[in-house]
Design an enzyme around this catalytic site. Structure first.
Site, PDB file in Angstrom:
ATOM      1  N   ASP A  84       0.868  -1.173   0.000  1.00 26.25           N
ATOM      2  CA  ASP A  84       0.000   0.000   0.000  1.00 26.25           C
ATOM      3  C   ASP A  84       0.918   1.241   0.000  1.00 26.25           C
ATOM      4  O   ASP A  84       2.105   1.139   0.332  1.00 26.25           O
ATOM      5  CB  ASP A  84      -0.859  -0.041   1.273  1.00 26.25           C
ATOM      6  N   ASP A  86      -0.077   5.071   0.953  1.00 29.29           N
ATOM      7  CA  ASP A  86      -0.241   6.055   2.031  1.00 29.29           C
ATOM      8  C   ASP A  86      -0.133   5.421   3.409  1.00 29.29           C
ATOM      9  O   ASP A  86      -0.841   4.456   3.724  1.00 29.29           O
ATOM     10  CB  ASP A  86      -1.611   6.746   1.907  1.00 29.29           C
ATOM     11  N   SER A 196      -2.684   1.459  -4.686  1.00 30.66           N
ATOM     12  CA  SER A 196      -3.231   2.593  -3.957  1.00 30.66           C
ATOM     13  C   SER A 196      -4.579   3.045  -4.498  1.00 30.66           C
ATOM     14  O   SER A 196      -4.803   3.067  -5.716  1.00 30.66           O
ATOM     15  CB  SER A 196      -2.253   3.770  -4.031  1.00 30.66           C
TER      16      SER A 196
HETATM   17  P1  TMP Z   1      -4.295   4.314  -0.088  1.00 32.89           P
HETATM   18  O1  TMP Z   1      -5.043   3.265  -0.838  1.00 32.89           O
HETATM   19  O2  TMP Z   1      -2.962   4.617  -0.709  1.00 32.89           O
HETATM   20  O3  TMP Z   1      -4.162   3.987   1.383  1.00 32.89           O
HETATM   21  O4  TMP Z   1      -5.124   5.728  -0.228  1.00 32.89           O
HETATM   22  C1  TMP Z   1      -6.470   5.881   0.040  1.00 32.89           C
HETATM   23  C2  TMP Z   1      -6.741   6.960   1.043  1.00 32.89           C
HETATM   24  O5  TMP Z   1      -7.014   8.226   0.382  1.00 32.89           O
HETATM   25  C3  TMP Z   1      -7.993   6.686   1.864  1.00 32.89           C
HETATM   26  O6  TMP Z   1      -7.660   6.333   3.189  1.00 32.89           O
HETATM   27  C4  TMP Z   1      -8.801   7.967   1.858  1.00 32.89           C
HETATM   28  C5  TMP Z   1      -7.910   8.985   1.213  1.00 32.89           C
HETATM   29  N1  TMP Z   1      -8.624  10.009   0.431  1.00 32.89           N
HETATM   30  C6  TMP Z   1      -8.379  11.361   0.726  1.00 32.89           C
HETATM   31  O7  TMP Z   1      -7.580  11.678   1.617  1.00 32.89           O
HETATM   32  N2  TMP Z   1      -9.019  12.321  -0.022  1.00 32.89           N
HETATM   33  C7  TMP Z   1      -9.888  12.003  -1.037  1.00 32.89           C
HETATM   34  O8  TMP Z   1     -10.437  12.905  -1.698  1.00 32.89           O
HETATM   35  C8  TMP Z   1     -10.147  10.615  -1.312  1.00 32.89           C
HETATM   36  C9  TMP Z   1     -11.108  10.228  -2.396  1.00 32.89           C
HETATM   37  C10 TMP Z   1      -9.469   9.666  -0.560  1.00 32.89           C
HETATM   38 MG    MG Z   2      -2.705   3.250   3.472  1.00 38.85          MG
END
Ligand code: TMP
Ligand code: MG
Length: 349
Positions: A84, A86, A196
């Protein structure tokens, strides 16, 4: 409260050495461990080792050792890493504050649209993390959130220049050791799939600006943008990837990933098929849902590593049950690097 009641040194076969601290609660015994490799140039200073050790949790060291042996015996050609992005590859906190995500760092250069996306975040993020909403209902809500956000990015005329500037101004940082981990895996020709629900173009720019190099073994599966000749976002490619449909089927759903590098679709299909033949996996994530990233892969052996960044008291029990190894408190990647270097040491391959 947990009480440390004994400390053992666990000797695994073939030079894997794991320090295990057993801790006993009222009825359960848990093990906390850290990978150490004597005479290993990747080993960190004693201070760094003990910090890492204090932030490493493992309940079943023998089961992990068995997995390590199976993966090592099968060799690097059967192995892949799925991570992943973030809060897994990146730090959860940067300079004491919550670090930004690929979505969160984006400034469209238009305060009206930035505010609208923030309002969506404020509405949907609590729903995303609510344990009370059934998965099918939550899936619909997440589709809604991602679709609305993508529409706002298009409507607001996001440009690639704005992405570059947003990344330069952002507080996003990789965990220590990510570059070294990618370098090691690149040398061994082991693919890394970054999965992601964020934005592929932003993630690429973060890699470019923060790691200052690209890796030929690293592939990003995420929502990919299409820009017109004026550099403005006009659409997204492939099927939308949100936080609840992140599994390896997304490899097939996502748009061709290497368009800009001139890789054609046939080559892409072949690459995806080859990835699926690598049935031993190291999976890394910061959410329990990230464990599903390997769903589409009929894996033989999987080592799962969880990064638990927040709500440790409440979540540790479920994380330690779900993952083979859990790192706490924004731990660096040194433990993971040592693990893969023990799997495929220079002498072994
Ligand atoms: P990931 O799959 O890399 O963990 O990223 C997804 C994350 O992005 C999820 O936890 C929610 C976040 N997100 C925002 O911060 N702002 C947004 O506008 C959207 C659609 C998702
Ligand atoms: Mg994450």
């Amino acid at each position: 409260m947990l009480i440390i009641n004994c400390c053992t040194r666990f000797h695994a076969p073939s030079s894997i050495r794991i320090s295990v601290v057993r801790r006993r609660t009222h009825s359960q015994t848990h093990s906390f461990c850290c990978f150490g490799h004597e005479n290993n140039s990747l080993a960190k200073s004693p201070m760094e080792q003990s910090n890492l050790s204090a932030n490493t949790v493992m309940d079943h060291p023998r089961a992990l050792t068995d997995k390590i042996n199976l993966i090592r015996d099968a060799g690097p050609s059967k192995f892949q890493v799925i991570a992943d992005f973030d809060a897994t590859l990146t730090r959860y906190r940067v300079n004491g504050l919550r670090g930004q995500t690929s979505h969160g760092l984006l400034q469209q250069g238009n305060a009206y649209y930035d505010a609208k996306r923030q309002a969506l975040y404020d509405h949907y993020h609590p729903l995303e993390i609510s344990p009370l909403i059934p998965v099918d209902e939550k899936t619909k809500l997440m589709e809604e959130w991602w679709s609305k956000t993508h529409e706002l990015l298009i409507e607001g005329g996001l440009t690639y220049e704005a992405i570059k500037k947003s990344v330069a101004d952002s507080s996003i940082a990789f965990r220590q050791g990510v570059t070294e981990l990618f370098e090691f895996l690149e040398k061994k020709e082991i693919p890394v799939l970054i999965f992601s629900a964020g934005l592929a173009d932003v993630i690429e720019e973060v890699l470019r600006q923060n790691l200052h190099r690209t890796f030929k073994n690293v592939k990003i599966v995420s929502n990919r943008m299409v820009f017109n000749d004026d550099g403005q976002l006009v659409s997204f490619k492939g099927k939308l990837i949100h936080v609840l449909n992140k599994n390896e089927h997304a490899l097939d759903m996502a748009a061709p990933l290497h368009d800009r590098l001139g890789v054609d679709t046939a080559e892409e299909d072949e690459e995806n098929a080859n990835m699926k033949k690598r049935t031993n996996v190291l999976l890394m994530g910061d959410h329990l849902g990230d464990l599903r990233m390997s769903d589409g892969l009929n894996y033989e052996t999987r080592i799962s590593i969880g990064f638990l960044n927040d709500n440790i008291e409440k979540s540790l029990e479920s994380y330690r049950e779900a993952f083979d190894l859990v790192y706490l408190n924004d731990a660096p990647m040194w433990g993971v690097l040592e693990l893969v270097s023990q799997l495929f040491s220079t002498e072994a391959s």
